[in-house]
Scaffold this motif. Sequence first.
Motif, short mmCIF file in Angstrom:
data_model
loop_
_atom_site.label_atom_id
_atom_site.label_comp_id
_atom_site.label_asym_id
_atom_site.label_seq_id
_atom_site.Cartn_x
_atom_site.Cartn_y
_atom_site.Cartn_z
N CYS A 194 20.41 40.10 65.42
CA CYS A 194 19.51 39.55 64.41
C CYS A 194 20.29 38.93 63.26
CB CYS A 194 18.58 40.64 63.87
SG CYS A 194 17.33 41.22 65.04
N PHE A 195 21.38 39.57 62.84
CA PHE A 195 22.22 39.01 61.78
C PHE A 195 22.72 37.63 62.18
CE2 PHE A 195 23.63 43.53 60.44
CZ PHE A 195 22.50 43.66 59.65
N LEU A 204 23.68 32.44 51.79
CA LEU A 204 22.81 31.44 52.41
C LEU A 204 21.36 31.62 51.95
CD1 LEU A 204 24.25 31.55 56.05
CD2 LEU A 204 24.46 29.64 54.44
N HIS A 205 20.96 32.87 51.83
CA HIS A 205 19.61 33.20 51.40
C HIS A 205 19.28 32.54 50.06
CE1 HIS A 205 16.85 35.78 49.04
NE2 HIS A 205 16.23 36.01 50.18
N SER A 206 20.23 32.50 49.14
CA SER A 206 19.99 31.96 47.81
C SER A 206 19.75 30.45 47.82
CB SER A 206 21.18 32.27 46.89
OG SER A 206 22.35 31.57 47.32
N CYS A 223 20.20 30.29 61.70
CA CYS A 223 18.99 29.58 61.24
C CYS A 223 19.14 29.11 59.80
CB CYS A 223 17.77 30.50 61.36
SG CYS A 223 17.21 30.79 63.05
N LEU A 224 19.65 29.97 58.94
CA LEU A 224 19.80 29.60 57.53
C LEU A 224 20.81 28.48 57.37
CD1 LEU A 224 19.79 33.13 55.84
CD2 LEU A 224 18.01 31.41 55.69
N SER A 225 21.92 28.56 58.10
CA SER A 225 22.94 27.51 58.02
C SER A 225 22.38 26.17 58.47
CB SER A 225 24.15 27.89 58.88
OG SER A 225 24.75 29.08 58.44
N LEU A 236 12.36 25.57 61.75
CA LEU A 236 13.47 26.43 61.36
C LEU A 236 13.01 27.55 60.43
CD1 LEU A 236 16.43 23.95 60.77
CD2 LEU A 236 16.41 25.90 62.32
N MET A 237 12.15 27.23 59.50
CA MET A 237 11.66 28.24 58.57
C MET A 237 10.84 29.30 59.29
SD MET A 237 13.17 27.39 55.95
CE MET A 237 13.93 25.97 55.16
#
Length: 300
Positions: free
Chosen positions: A100-101, A164-166, A107-109, A124-125
């Motif tokens: 999952c990580f 990446l989350h930010s 996905c975030l990248s 993607l979201m």
Amino acid sequence: MYLIHIFDENIEPSHLSQLELHGSIPEVLQRVSSDSEPTTSARSDGILMNLLGGVLQAKDDKARREMKILISRLLREDSVDDDNRFDVSKDTLYHLCHRCFSALVLCLSEAIGTDGSKRDRGVLMAEIAREADNLQWIVDILIEKRMANDFVKLWADQRELAELHSKIPTMYRHEISRITAQVCIAIGRGNILVPKESRFLLLSTWLDPLYEDFGWMRRAYKSVDKKLVEDGLSRTILTLSLRQQQIILLNWFDRYLNKGDDCPNIQRAFEVWWRRAFIRQYTDVEDGSQLQITVCSYPN
């Protein structure tokens, strides 16, 4: 030709040699030997790995939700039996966590670098939300099985993911912050026991993202209990050293003044820290305890 029924599972090979089986002894031994097949535990863990992995990769969201509920219920029922041999292993669950990580980072990248030639941003979201939901499910199982202690350090170490989350809009990323809320609630309840350093590292990595996403998180999901999250977060903070509590709570004080209800309200934790640090003069005593205190009395 003789038809032989063997009822004793502990029959010795020497006994078989007394029978006139000629070249059939190896075949008979394979049928009666318990060592000729994997153990029930190994077989069940392999099956569970396939089932859990299949759910994580499911394309149909409705079916995925239904199977999550089904498998969670079956695992919970198995845990009731002390002699249960059909449980999922810790290694399997953590293998799925790492999967999952990796999926979330990918996905975030991709979402950050999306342009017209790449996949649709909305798709993607949706994948980000699904992968975060998958991880929440695995973490729920880890907590239920009392296997989540190692996850705290593992989640705290996901600095790349936090960075990446930010960079993703809050409306798409808040699912990820629910994982931090899950962990804090479990720590507050005493379902996760980890050293003080791991708790502080967890909050150092993921507390700011939780602050930023809290408003969206509580508005988007009726299942998110605001008070439960705030209580879990408060209890987690109050298990730290006074110096660490001061750093976190003074930062919270400034944020709450600017964001109001869109920031967790942990003023009770602030009051407890204030009384410990100043009124009771606990600062005269070196705070070197490694114990995790999960029950605290709040002032009325």
